[in-house]
Structures are given as structure tokens and as C-alpha cells.
Design a protein around this motif. Sequence first.
Motif, PDB file in Angstrom:
ATOM      1  N   GLU A 116      84.266   6.810  52.036  1.00  0.00           N
ATOM      2  CA  GLU A 116      83.120   5.907  51.865  1.00  0.00           C
ATOM      3  C   GLU A 116      81.822   6.626  52.221  1.00  0.00           C
ATOM      4  OE1 GLU A 116      82.917   3.013  50.427  1.00  0.00           O
ATOM      5  OE2 GLU A 116      85.069   2.725  50.173  1.00  0.00           O
ATOM      6  N   GLY A 117      81.874   7.499  53.236  1.00  0.00           N
ATOM      7  CA  GLY A 117      80.697   8.297  53.586  1.00  0.00           C
ATOM      8  C   GLY A 117      80.287   9.219  52.461  1.00  0.00           C
ATOM      9  N   LYS A 118      81.269   9.788  51.783  1.00  0.00           N
ATOM     10  CA  LYS A 118      80.964  10.671  50.653  1.00  0.00           C
ATOM     11  C   LYS A 118      80.311   9.875  49.529  1.00  0.00           C
ATOM     12  CE  LYS A 118      82.922  14.184  47.616  1.00  0.00           C
ATOM     13  NZ  LYS A 118      84.106  14.934  47.209  1.00  0.00           N
ATOM     14  N   THR A 119      80.778   8.648  49.293  1.00  0.00           N
ATOM     15  CA  THR A 119      80.157   7.845  48.241  1.00  0.00           C
ATOM     16  C   THR A 119      78.751   7.411  48.632  1.00  0.00           C
ATOM     17  OG1 THR A 119      81.127   5.749  48.987  1.00  0.00           O
ATOM     18  CG2 THR A 119      82.372   7.010  47.346  1.00  0.00           C
ATOM     19  N   GLN A 120      78.481   7.278  49.921  1.00  0.00           N
ATOM     20  CA  GLN A 120      77.116   6.965  50.347  1.00  0.00           C
ATOM     21  C   GLN A 120      76.182   8.128  50.053  1.00  0.00           C
ATOM     22  OE1 GLN A 120      77.366   5.688  54.430  1.00  0.00           O
ATOM     23  NE2 GLN A 120      78.358   3.768  53.891  1.00  0.00           N
ATOM     24  N   LEU A 121      76.700   9.344  50.148  1.00  0.00           N
ATOM     25  CA  LEU A 121      75.905  10.537  49.847  1.00  0.00           C
ATOM     26  C   LEU A 121      75.723  10.720  48.346  1.00  0.00           C
ATOM     27  CD1 LEU A 121      74.606  13.307  50.707  1.00  0.00           C
ATOM     28  CD2 LEU A 121      76.915  14.260  50.509  1.00  0.00           C
ATOM     29  N   LEU A 122      76.810  10.550  47.586  1.00  0.00           N
ATOM     30  CA  LEU A 122      76.805  10.899  46.166  1.00  0.00           C
ATOM     31  C   LEU A 122      76.827   9.710  45.215  1.00  0.00           C
ATOM     32  CD1 LEU A 122      79.406  13.810  46.327  1.00  0.00           C
ATOM     33  CD2 LEU A 122      76.925  14.009  46.224  1.00  0.00           C
ATOM     34  N   GLY A 123      77.014   8.491  45.721  1.00  0.00           N
ATOM     35  CA  GLY A 123      77.146   7.321  44.855  1.00  0.00           C
ATOM     36  C   GLY A 123      78.610   7.060  44.547  1.00  0.00           C
ATOM     37  N   GLY A 124      78.876   6.142  43.622  1.00  0.00           N
ATOM     38  CA  GLY A 124      80.234   5.889  43.174  1.00  0.00           C
ATOM     39  C   GLY A 124      81.026   4.954  44.067  1.00  0.00           C
TER      40      GLY A 124
END
Length: 131
Positions: free
Chosen positions: A103-111
Amino acid sequence: MSEFVVYLDTSDVRPGKLAELKAAMAELASFVDANEPRIIAYNVYFSGDGTRMSVLNIHPDIASLEFHLKVAGPRFPPIAPLVTLRTIEIFGPVSEGLARQLEGKTQLLGGSVIIRDHHAGFARVPAVPAA
């Protein structure tokens, strides 16, 4: 025996960023190869027209994917301006900690994150020794 985990993320390539993204992903793949001995596969694919990228990882277990995010994670932010993340799909078991990391990665990159629960089948994945 630990259950293997497959990770697939799919992103749109931002206009004019394909060459820069290809160079960054080749560098990231080399880094993963040199620093993550347990990962079974790490492959980057581009659509024929260069508008979409998919990154496929196969891990022997959840610990390997968690290690990947810890070791390679700091290399993701410079890639963020080159893509718009569509989805992260995980096939296999996921811990709460890993779900938070994704979820942290999606906060950075979207999706968004999609977790696929195993129902039936088998895999003939060679055993990978623990690091």
C-alpha cells in the motif's frame, strides 16, 4: 514447505519517458540480481508500443518478497516520475506487514493492490536455499 509468491505490477509509461525508464529498469534488474540471491525470477516487460510496463517477480516465499521490498524499495522513488502504476497483483500468501508495504508503494506510484488467494494447482519450482 513454504508457498512461492508471484508479484506482478503493471504501469503506464509516461509520454517521452520510455528510454529513461528502460535504462532505469535495466539498472534495477542488475541491482536485484546482485543483491537478492533468493529471488527466482525478476523480469521487466514492455508492450510493443512502449506505453505499458509489467514487472514480474517470482519468490520462493513471502520472506523473499519482503526482503526485495526492503532492499530494492529505496530505488523505487526515482522511477516514480517515469510511470503511473496501475496495479500490483500478488499471487500467494501475504502477511499484514507486506500488505502495508505494498500500500505504501501505491501511495508513492499510484495504482491499487490486488491479492489473489490460491485455490488449487501445483508448481514445480526448484528449491532455493535460505540465505
